[in-house]
Design an enzyme around this catalytic site. Structure first.
Site, PDB file in Angstrom:
ATOM      1  CB  SER A 148      -0.894   0.030   1.250  1.00 28.02           C
ATOM      2  OG  SER A 148      -1.563   1.275   1.365  1.00 28.02           O
ATOM      3  CE1 TYR A 164      -3.586  -1.846   5.348  1.00 27.14           C
ATOM      4  CE2 TYR A 164      -3.117   0.424   4.721  1.00 27.14           C
ATOM      5  CZ  TYR A 164      -3.472  -0.873   4.367  1.00 27.14           C
ATOM      6  OH  TYR A 164      -3.702  -1.188   3.048  1.00 27.14           O
TER       7      TYR A 164
END
Length: 258
Positions: free
Chosen positions: A140, A153
């Site tokens: 990501s 995250y």
């Protein structure tokens, strides 16, 4: 069993299903992995994917025994995949001052990091022996710089990027390609609850088209869409003081239960 085979985790929604459908349309057989196996089977039937072209394996990537067993079952039932896409992942905000959020951080690492390595493990030696294959990790742009409230995250995806880079070096001479794909903002259940602006938001089908081309080409590292790659490079180059000031007032990622 002459058609190529794509093995995809996190196939019950979002990017996993979009990637599965893209590979199906390209003529691949599918091996789809998710905790909710019955839901994936129902989805595959609804898409008109013939049972002989798709096997569904129920496993949680956090369970090392279960996910590695799923990989071995895939090889036994359908043969060695041509492409393995470690897509399963979770995204929740945390506040390190809150004791319960430490467990959220543990769950994030177990899913996004240990789960990825366990997904690849059954396939590495046989792919290396064969001399071909694609191991694809979904990272990501959030792994490029840390965002407030998003520490678990961001840290997990930064670790994904470094892990895949290490794995790529280990397999460089083997014929097995390691591909790192960094999505920007994609309209999936993972982003539906975000409380901040999401520039260059993509639909999952558009992402799947571009990711398919990237994986087929064996490109080692790509941000999708490319505009987010430009933003990510700019963010990475900003001095810490300026970067921190730009994030003042930015909404935090929602925590578990919010």
């Amino acid at each position: 069993m002459t058609a190529p085979l794509a093995y995809i985790t996190g196939a019950s929604s979002g990017l996993g299903q979009a990637m599965a459908l893209r590979y199906h349309r390209a003529g691949y057989r599918l091996a789809l992995v998710a905790r909710r196996g019955a839901e994936v089977e129902a989805w595959a039937r609804a898409q008109g994917i013939a049972p002989e072209n798709c096997i569904v394996l129920a496993a949680d990537v956090r369970d090392i025994d279960a996910i590695t067993a799923a990989g071995r079952a895939c090889i036994a039932a359908s043969g060695l995949p041509d492409v393995v896409i470690a897509n399963a992942g979770i995204s929740l905000g945390i506040d390190t001052a809150i004791f319960e959020d430490l467990e959220v951080m543990r769950r994030t690492y177990e899913t996004n990091n240990i789960g990825m390595a366990a997904t690849f493990q059954p396939f590495i030696a046989p792919m290396r022996d064969r001399g071909t294959g694609r191991l694809v990790g979904i990272a990501s742009v959030a792994g490029i710089r840390g965002l407030p409230g998003h520490g678990a995250y961001c840290a997990s995806k930064a670790a994904v990027i470094s892990y895949l880079e290490s794995l790529r070096g280990e397999l460089r001479a083997s014929g097995v390609r390691v591909v790192t794909v960094l999505p920007g903002y994609i309209a999936t259940p993972l982003t539906a609850q975000n409380r901040y602006s999401m520039p260059f938001l993509m639909q999952p089908e558009d992402f799947a088209d571009r990711a398919f081309d990237t994986i087929t080409a064996g490109t080692s590292y790509r941000v999708i869409p490319w505009q987010m790659g430009v933003v990510a490079r700019l963010m990475r180059g900003l001095p810490n003081g300026l970067f921190d000031r730009l994030l003042v007032g930015r909404a935090r990622k929602h925590r578990a239960g919010e």
